[in-house]
Write a protein that holds these residues in place. Structure first.
Motif, PDB file in Angstrom:
ATOM      1  N   GLY A  59     -13.611 -25.394-128.188  1.00 61.74           N
ATOM      2  CA  GLY A  59     -14.673 -25.480-127.445  1.00 61.74           C
ATOM      3  C   GLY A  59     -14.903 -26.967-127.108  1.00 61.74           C
ATOM      4  O   GLY A  59     -13.789 -27.856-127.082  1.00 61.74           O
ATOM      5  N   LEU A  60     -16.159 -27.451-126.151  1.00 60.80           N
ATOM      6  CA  LEU A  60     -16.226 -28.635-125.871  1.00 60.80           C
ATOM      7  C   LEU A  60     -16.876 -29.550-126.696  1.00 60.80           C
ATOM      8  O   LEU A  60     -16.933 -30.785-126.669  1.00 60.80           O
ATOM      9  N   TYR A  61     -17.413 -28.995-127.873  1.00 61.39           N
ATOM     10  CA  TYR A  61     -18.401 -29.850-128.733  1.00 61.39           C
ATOM     11  C   TYR A  61     -17.474 -31.288-129.190  1.00 61.39           C
ATOM     12  O   TYR A  61     -16.481 -30.959-129.981  1.00 61.39           O
ATOM     13  N   GLY A  62     -18.253 -32.052-129.095  1.00 59.26           N
ATOM     14  CA  GLY A  62     -17.554 -33.397-129.341  1.00 59.26           C
ATOM     15  C   GLY A  62     -16.398 -34.042-128.720  1.00 59.26           C
ATOM     16  O   GLY A  62     -15.765 -34.725-129.488  1.00 59.26           O
ATOM     17  N   ARG A  63     -15.925 -33.168-127.769  1.00 57.55           N
ATOM     18  CA  ARG A  63     -14.562 -33.770-127.271  1.00 57.55           C
ATOM     19  C   ARG A  63     -14.987 -34.473-125.697  1.00 57.55           C
ATOM     20  O   ARG A  63     -15.604 -34.225-125.228  1.00 57.55           O
ATOM     21  N   ASP A  64     -14.133 -35.566-125.727  1.00 61.53           N
ATOM     22  CA  ASP A  64     -14.111 -36.322-124.638  1.00 61.53           C
ATOM     23  C   ASP A  64     -13.582 -35.878-123.295  1.00 61.53           C
ATOM     24  O   ASP A  64     -12.465 -35.126-123.811  1.00 61.53           O
ATOM     25  N   ILE A  65     -13.760 -36.345-122.216  1.00 59.12           N
ATOM     26  CA  ILE A  65     -13.117 -35.708-121.213  1.00 59.12           C
ATOM     27  C   ILE A  65     -11.516 -36.134-120.957  1.00 59.12           C
ATOM     28  O   ILE A  65     -10.665 -35.375-120.701  1.00 59.12           O
ATOM     29  N   SER A  66     -11.226 -37.321-121.518  1.00 60.26           N
ATOM     30  CA  SER A  66      -9.760 -37.971-121.659  1.00 60.26           C
ATOM     31  C   SER A  66      -8.994 -36.778-122.671  1.00 60.26           C
ATOM     32  O   SER A  66      -7.722 -36.485-122.532  1.00 60.26           O
ATOM     33  N   ASP A  67      -9.780 -36.267-123.850  1.00 68.40           N
ATOM     34  CA  ASP A  67      -9.136 -35.494-124.507  1.00 68.40           C
ATOM     35  C   ASP A  67      -8.983 -34.021-123.950  1.00 68.40           C
ATOM     36  O   ASP A  67      -7.899 -33.308-123.758  1.00 68.40           O
ATOM     37  N   LEU A  68      -9.808 -33.626-123.117  1.00 71.24           N
ATOM     38  CA  LEU A  68      -9.909 -32.289-122.525  1.00 71.24           C
ATOM     39  C   LEU A  68      -8.720 -32.375-121.416  1.00 71.24           C
ATOM     40  O   LEU A  68      -8.252 -31.135-121.277  1.00 71.24           O
ATOM     41  N   LEU A  69      -8.349 -33.284-120.590  1.00 67.14           N
ATOM     42  CA  LEU A  69      -7.571 -33.421-119.627  1.00 67.14           C
ATOM     43  C   LEU A  69      -6.259 -33.706-120.131  1.00 67.14           C
ATOM     44  O   LEU A  69      -5.147 -33.597-119.390  1.00 67.14           O
ATOM     45  N   GLY A  70      -6.192 -34.399-121.318  1.00 65.20           N
ATOM     46  CA  GLY A  70      -4.762 -34.714-121.848  1.00 65.20           C
ATOM     47  C   GLY A  70      -3.926 -33.656-122.292  1.00 65.20           C
ATOM     48  O   GLY A  70      -4.264 -32.330-122.129  1.00 65.20           O
ATOM     49  N   PRO A  71      -2.729 -33.746-122.616  1.00 70.59           N
ATOM     50  CA  PRO A  71      -1.772 -32.635-123.065  1.00 70.59           C
ATOM     51  C   PRO A  71      -2.472 -32.010-124.182  1.00 70.59           C
ATOM     52  O   PRO A  71      -2.916 -32.557-125.303  1.00 70.59           O
ATOM     53  N   GLN A  72      -2.282 -30.453-124.153  1.00 70.54           N
ATOM     54  CA  GLN A  72      -3.045 -29.652-125.137  1.00 70.54           C
ATOM     55  C   GLN A  72      -2.114 -29.196-126.052  1.00 70.54           C
ATOM     56  O   GLN A  72      -2.545 -28.367-127.062  1.00 70.54           O
ATOM     57  N   GLY A  73      -0.619 -29.180-126.174  1.00 73.36           N
ATOM     58  CA  GLY A  73       0.114 -28.802-127.009  1.00 73.36           C
ATOM     59  C   GLY A  73       0.421 -27.224-126.688  1.00 73.36           C
ATOM     60  O   GLY A  73       0.302 -26.831-125.652  1.00 73.36           O
ATOM     61  N   PRO A  74       0.940 -26.488-127.637  1.00 71.06           N
ATOM     62  CA  PRO A  74       1.168 -25.118-127.412  1.00 71.06           C
ATOM     63  C   PRO A  74      -0.211 -24.254-127.244  1.00 71.06           C
ATOM     64  O   PRO A  74      -1.070 -24.447-127.264  1.00 71.06           O
ATOM     65  N   ARG A  75       0.187 -23.066-126.460  1.00 71.09           N
ATOM     66  CA  ARG A  75      -0.802 -22.214-126.136  1.00 71.09           C
ATOM     67  C   ARG A  75      -1.645 -21.479-127.292  1.00 71.09           C
ATOM     68  O   ARG A  75      -0.748 -21.343-128.438  1.00 71.09           O
ATOM     69  N   ARG A  76      -2.768 -21.542-127.250  1.00 74.19           N
ATOM     70  CA  ARG A  76      -3.760 -21.240-128.311  1.00 74.19           C
ATOM     71  C   ARG A  76      -4.218 -19.785-128.236  1.00 74.19           C
ATOM     72  O   ARG A  76      -5.100 -19.208-129.113  1.00 74.19           O
ATOM     73  N   GLN A  77      -4.163 -19.281-126.872  1.00 79.20           N
ATOM     74  CA  GLN A  77      -4.601 -18.061-126.895  1.00 79.20           C
ATOM     75  C   GLN A  77      -3.632 -17.105-125.873  1.00 79.20           C
ATOM     76  O   GLN A  77      -2.953 -17.781-124.982  1.00 79.20           O
ATOM     77  N   PRO A  78      -3.827 -15.676-125.910  1.00 82.48           N
ATOM     78  CA  PRO A  78      -2.915 -14.852-124.995  1.00 82.48           C
ATOM     79  C   PRO A  78      -3.487 -15.097-123.813  1.00 82.48           C
ATOM     80  O   PRO A  78      -4.731 -14.866-123.291  1.00 82.48           O
ATOM     81  N   LEU A  79      -2.593 -15.419-122.721  1.00 84.57           N
ATOM     82  CA  LEU A  79      -3.110 -15.758-121.448  1.00 84.57           C
ATOM     83  C   LEU A  79      -1.985 -14.944-120.647  1.00 84.57           C
ATOM     84  O   LEU A  79      -1.285 -15.793-119.624  1.00 84.57           O
ATOM     85  N   GLN A  80      -1.839 -13.823-120.623  1.00 85.73           N
ATOM     86  CA  GLN A  80      -0.861 -13.149-119.531  1.00 85.73           C
ATOM     87  C   GLN A  80      -1.019 -13.400-118.224  1.00 85.73           C
ATOM     88  O   GLN A  80      -2.255 -13.412-117.567  1.00 85.73           O
ATOM     89  N   GLY A  81      -0.062 -14.028-117.746  1.00 82.79           N
ATOM     90  CA  GLY A  81       0.094 -14.050-116.170  1.00 82.79           C
ATOM     91  C   GLY A  81      -0.674 -15.731-115.645  1.00 82.79           C
ATOM     92  O   GLY A  81      -0.757 -15.986-114.687  1.00 82.79           O
ATOM     93  N   PHE A  82      -1.238 -16.312-116.650  1.00 81.43           N
ATOM     94  CA  PHE A  82      -1.568 -17.480-116.281  1.00 81.43           C
ATOM     95  C   PHE A  82      -0.506 -18.486-116.324  1.00 81.43           C
ATOM     96  O   PHE A  82       0.401 -18.485-116.913  1.00 81.43           O
TER      97      PHE A  82
END
Length: 354
Positions: free
Chosen positions: A5-28
């Motif tokens: 979620g967004l709770y307590g996260r800074d925009i720099s963290d949100l837009l930075g590298p996120q690492g491996p996929r955390r959720q099934p996202l077929q076609g994304f």
């Protein structure tokens, strides 16, 4: 893992590298690791990086956009609307406050994205010639997403707050829009009437006093009961059961309310303008954010302006409201709420505009 979620996260963290996929996202696109990342990142790319052409790969070709003032369909309409907004407010920045989501990659992810925007009025547009004034306003975009594309969207924006920041009047702007030629309003009245007929055809809930469930355990049942009991049955006294005594409420035109008395007073004031108004819950989503359960409720109101109330003397015209409410709940009650709908579009209706 699931989406962060967004709770307590800074925009720099949100837009930075996120690492491996955390959720099934077929076609994304591979860039996105979960549905929250998709919503935050593509919004930033389109609006703040101004990669407008990205809309062609992130919206369905025939995607309908539902607004209180009418409907837009297709990628071309989305691109045109984005360019018009950026012409008026070219320095617009968007801060994501919440992404409340539900669904899966097969049925589609449904997100409710609450955004606070800051901008300067530097170009012509729906709010008139440029004033050079700064604005701050809230938008909530409900999006159904599948395989990297938004295939349907419901958009609510606090246009009355924009008008106020520009030194304008929401009522005056709504009245001015109502004077547009019939050709400019073609189809809007029929579209709105179809929605109203559907809402008004639903059966009213029987009078009863069910116990509200804990929203952390049964958020959808909780949301439906809140609107059935407090709104449709007009049992405003039950506000005390679902809101904390210190609850904060934010609404259209940047209204800020506090506590049971003011919140129940606003609900009563809105309902007072239509004796037979009915409310329908259209969608509910919920996520855990730290110790809180955040719930997004998209809802619609239909009726007739047959009573003097919050929006002045009765005019007898049909009423339709498209709204989204975001609730933050803790220990079984709502502690914070943001509810948004377009008051300029409402004044347009009250002025006899189709």
């Amino acid at each position: 893992m699931t989406a962060l979620g967004l709770y307590g996260r800074d925009i720099s963290d949100l837009l930075g590298p996120q690492g491996p996929r955390r959720q099934p996202l077929q076609g994304f696109d591979d860039l996105y690791v979960d549905i929250v990342d998709y919503i935050i990142r593509c919004t930033h790319r389109i609006w703040e990086e101004k990669d407008i052409g990205l809309i062609t790969t992130h919206y369905g070709a025939d995607c309908p956009i539902h607004l209180m003032s009418g409907e837009v369909a297709g990628v071309d309409g989305v691109i045109a609307g984005t360019l018009k907004t950026l012409n008026s407010f070219p320095d617009r920045t968007l801060v994501g406050e919440a992404v409340i989501w539900s669904g899966n990659e097969t049925a589609g992810y449904h997100s409710s994205h609450r955004i606070t925007s800051h901008a300067t009025h530097l170009g012509d547009g729906e709010f008139g010639p440029p004033t050079g004034r700064q604005v701050c306003f809230t938008t909530i975009a409900d999006c159904l997403c599948r395989e990297n594309r938004i295939i349907e969207e419901w958009l609510v924006r606090d246009n009355a707050k924009i008008a106020r920041d520009l030194g304008l009047c929401a009522k005056t702007l709504g009245q001015a829009q109502a004077t547009l030629s019939p050709a400019a309003r073609l189809g809007i009245a029929d579209w709105r009437q179809r929605h109203m007929d559907d809402i008004l055809s639903q059966n009213m809930p029987a009078f009863s006093t069910p116990t509200f469930p804990n929203p952390a355990d049964k958020p959808e049942e909780f949301a439906h009961l809140v609107f059935a009991q407090i709104w449709n049955l007009r049992r405003l006294a039950r506000v005390r059961e679902v809101y904390a005594p210190h609850a904060h409420w934010a609404g259209p035109d940047a209204r800020y309310l506090f506590g049971h008395g003011e919140i129940s007073g606003w609900i009563g004031a809105l309902l007072s303008m239509s004796q037979g108004a009915r409310i329908r819950v259209d969608h509910v989503g919920a996520v855990q954010e730290g110790p809180y359960t955040d719930i997004a409720v998209r809802w619609s109101l239909a009726g007739r302006h047959d009573s003097t109330g919050l929006y002045g003397s009765a005019t007898g015209v049909p009423l339709y409201i498209l709204a989204v409410s975001h609730w933050r709940t803790l220990d079984g009650v709502i502690v914070d709420e943001t509810t948004i709908f377009d008051e300029i579009a409402l004044w347009h209706q009250l002025s006899g505009g189709s």
